[in-house]
Write a protein that holds these residues in place. Structure first.
Motif, mmCIF file in Angstrom:
data_model
loop_
_atom_site.group_PDB
_atom_site.id
_atom_site.type_symbol
_atom_site.label_atom_id
_atom_site.label_comp_id
_atom_site.label_asym_id
_atom_site.label_seq_id
_atom_site.Cartn_x
_atom_site.Cartn_y
_atom_site.Cartn_z
ATOM 1 N N UNK A 185 -10.025 -28.727 7.069
ATOM 2 C CA UNK A 185 -9.945 -27.268 7.209
ATOM 3 C C UNK A 185 -8.958 -26.798 6.153
ATOM 4 N N UNK A 186 -9.423 -26.012 5.175
ATOM 5 C CA UNK A 186 -8.569 -25.627 4.055
ATOM 6 C C UNK A 186 -8.620 -24.115 3.824
ATOM 7 N N UNK A 187 -7.436 -23.533 3.580
ATOM 8 C CA UNK A 187 -7.328 -22.114 3.249
ATOM 9 C C UNK A 187 -6.431 -21.964 2.024
ATOM 10 N N UNK A 188 -6.933 -21.275 1.011
ATOM 11 C CA UNK A 188 -6.143 -20.956 -0.180
ATOM 12 C C UNK A 188 -5.783 -19.468 -0.129
ATOM 13 N N UNK A 189 -4.479 -19.163 -0.006
ATOM 14 C CA UNK A 189 -4.028 -17.780 -0.031
ATOM 15 C C UNK A 189 -3.784 -17.385 -1.485
ATOM 16 N N UNK A 190 -4.426 -16.294 -1.927
ATOM 17 C CA UNK A 190 -4.482 -15.958 -3.346
ATOM 18 C C UNK A 190 -3.555 -14.822 -3.745
ATOM 19 N N UNK A 191 -3.729 -13.648 -3.158
ATOM 20 C CA UNK A 191 -2.973 -12.457 -3.536
ATOM 21 C C UNK A 191 -3.276 -11.351 -2.536
ATOM 22 N N UNK A 192 -2.742 -10.163 -2.805
ATOM 23 C CA UNK A 192 -3.064 -8.979 -2.008
ATOM 24 C C UNK A 192 -3.811 -7.996 -2.891
ATOM 25 N N UNK A 193 -4.995 -7.631 -2.469
ATOM 26 C CA UNK A 193 -5.782 -6.624 -3.177
ATOM 27 C C UNK A 193 -5.460 -5.255 -2.579
ATOM 28 N N UNK A 194 -4.957 -4.337 -3.424
ATOM 29 C CA UNK A 194 -4.581 -3.019 -2.927
ATOM 30 C C UNK A 194 -4.889 -1.952 -3.965
ATOM 31 N N UNK A 195 -4.909 -0.673 -3.569
ATOM 32 C CA UNK A 195 -5.170 0.400 -4.535
ATOM 33 C C UNK A 195 -4.071 0.482 -5.589
ATOM 34 N N UNK A 196 -4.462 0.863 -6.798
ATOM 35 C CA UNK A 196 -3.455 1.046 -7.849
ATOM 36 C C UNK A 196 -2.469 2.130 -7.472
ATOM 37 N N UNK A 197 -2.969 3.168 -6.829
ATOM 38 C CA UNK A 197 -2.112 4.259 -6.358
ATOM 39 C C UNK A 197 -2.035 4.154 -4.843
ATOM 40 N N UNK A 198 -0.842 3.870 -4.325
ATOM 41 C CA UNK A 198 -0.649 3.716 -2.885
ATOM 42 C C UNK A 198 0.493 4.630 -2.464
ATOM 43 N N UNK A 199 0.173 5.883 -2.199
ATOM 44 C CA UNK A 199 1.197 6.879 -1.876
ATOM 45 C C UNK A 199 1.013 7.377 -0.447
ATOM 46 N N UNK A 200 2.079 7.936 0.084
ATOM 47 C CA UNK A 200 2.083 8.528 1.425
ATOM 48 C C UNK A 200 1.652 7.530 2.502
ATOM 49 N N UNK A 201 2.009 6.276 2.325
ATOM 50 C CA UNK A 201 1.700 5.255 3.325
ATOM 51 C C UNK A 201 2.784 4.191 3.277
ATOM 52 N N UNK A 228 0.929 -20.034 -3.723
ATOM 53 C CA UNK A 228 1.758 -19.996 -4.939
ATOM 54 C C UNK A 228 1.828 -21.344 -5.640
ATOM 55 N N UNK A 229 0.687 -22.020 -5.725
ATOM 56 C CA UNK A 229 0.623 -23.273 -6.454
ATOM 57 C C UNK A 229 1.115 -24.490 -5.699
ATOM 58 N N UNK A 230 1.556 -24.305 -4.467
ATOM 59 C CA UNK A 230 2.029 -25.425 -3.650
ATOM 60 C C UNK A 230 1.007 -25.730 -2.558
ATOM 61 N N UNK A 231 0.733 -27.015 -2.346
ATOM 62 C CA UNK A 231 -0.199 -27.441 -1.308
ATOM 63 C C UNK A 231 0.575 -27.984 -0.105
ATOM 64 N N UNK A 232 0.263 -27.470 1.072
ATOM 65 C CA UNK A 232 0.890 -27.886 2.317
ATOM 66 C C UNK A 232 -0.162 -28.601 3.161
ATOM 67 N N UNK A 233 0.179 -29.758 3.703
ATOM 68 C CA UNK A 233 -0.803 -30.537 4.451
ATOM 69 C C UNK A 233 -0.280 -30.903 5.835
ATOM 70 N N UNK A 234 -1.185 -30.921 6.769
ATOM 71 C CA UNK A 234 -0.895 -31.335 8.135
ATOM 72 C C UNK A 234 -2.190 -31.763 8.781
ATOM 73 N N UNK A 235 -2.279 -31.618 10.095
ATOM 74 C CA UNK A 235 -3.512 -32.002 10.772
ATOM 75 C C UNK A 235 -3.684 -31.202 12.060
ATOM 76 N N UNK A 236 -4.942 -31.072 12.455
ATOM 77 C CA UNK A 236 -5.320 -30.473 13.729
ATOM 78 C C UNK A 236 -5.715 -31.615 14.648
#
Length: 264
Positions: A185-201, A228-236
């Motif tokens: 079971x693998x998940x790669x967290x990449x970034x946050x996609x957001x609007x270029x203009x983020x006002x009044x929030x 962030x380029x680091x791999x973390x491993x464990x088990x279920x």
């Protein structure tokens, strides 16, 4: 007869006087200052809370009872993923004041929720914010397989520590690689996609829930997370009575609660 009538009227009047006094003596319960997006959610579902007794620059203390949850907070906003069925009490307040409370009911998760990668095609109005310096808190749920069979339905949820535009989306990719002959079971967290203009929030922690929805039988399965380029491993580890996460990290990607009773 008149004497009997007078006695009955006096008794009735005394009853209402006593009732009125009792009502006056009862404590006044004020409305909660915590506003929840949902008062009833499913296991692994994200809920958002706002403490209206403070602003987005005040210091607010958030607590949850029981503590079998993952939470991301910034000032008067909290985002919480509940990973076990039950009734939870969310408490918030500023120093020196009586805190407010709100109860949340958490129901069993849906049997299977297909995984959906959050990666989207870039647009001119979109920017991508790296997760540099962030810490991600994981939680998981283990649901009963309603279709039968000796398996549990496993889902993963994640909340960032850093905050981003409230209209943003935490992007990840999910897959099931084979490690030493065992499907993991693998998940790669990449970034946050957001609007270029983020006002009044306000900026808030980013969260995703219900990553996976896979059926797991009794056994041990590799769990792999990248950030962030680091791999973390464990088990279920799935046993006859529990689902346990073998995860030993205290920085980068953490998991505070690692054991759940296996659903019947």
């Amino acid at each position: 007869m008149k004497k009997l009538t007078f006695t009955m009227l006096a008794a009735i009047l005394a009853f209402f006087i006593i009732q009125g006094c009792n009502k006056d003596m009862q404590p006044v319960i004020s409305a909660s200052k915590i506003k929840a997006e949902k008062l009833e959610v499913k296991v692994g579902e994200l809920d958002t809370f706002v403490y209206t007794g403070a602003t987005n620059t005040d210091s607010v203390k958030w607590t949850i009872t029981p503590i079998n949850t993952s939470i991301g907070t910034k000032a008067n906003v909290a985002r919480i993923v509940f990973n076990k069925v039950g009734i939870y009490v969310v408490t918030a307040g500023k120093a020196g004041e009586v805190p407010s409370r709100i109860a949340i009911k958490v129901d069993p998760a849906d049997p299977i929720i297909p995984p959906v990668d959050t990666v989207k095609t870039p647009a001119d109005t979109t920017t991508y914010v790296p997760l540099t310096g962030d810490k991600i808190t994981l939680s998981f749920s283990a649901g009963r397989n309603v279709n039968g069979g000796d398996t549990v339905v496993f889902n993963l949820s994640a909340i960032t520590t850093n905050t981003y535009c409230s209209r943003g989306v935490l992007q990840y990719q999910y897959n099931r690689p084979t490690v030493n002959g065992v499907v993991g079971y693998k998940v790669d967290f990449l970034n946050v996609r957001e609007p270029k203009v983020c006002s009044n929030t306000p900026d808030v922690p980013m969260a995703v829930s219900n990553i996976g929805g896979v059926r797991l039988a009794v056994g041990s399965y590799p769990l792999i997370i990248t950030l962030n380029g680091t791999t973390y491993t464990g088990s279920i580890v799935v046993s006859e009575t529990q689902v346990t996460i073998d995860w030993n990290y205290t920085t980068g990607v953490v998991m505070p609660y690692k054991v759940l009773d296996r659903p019947l």
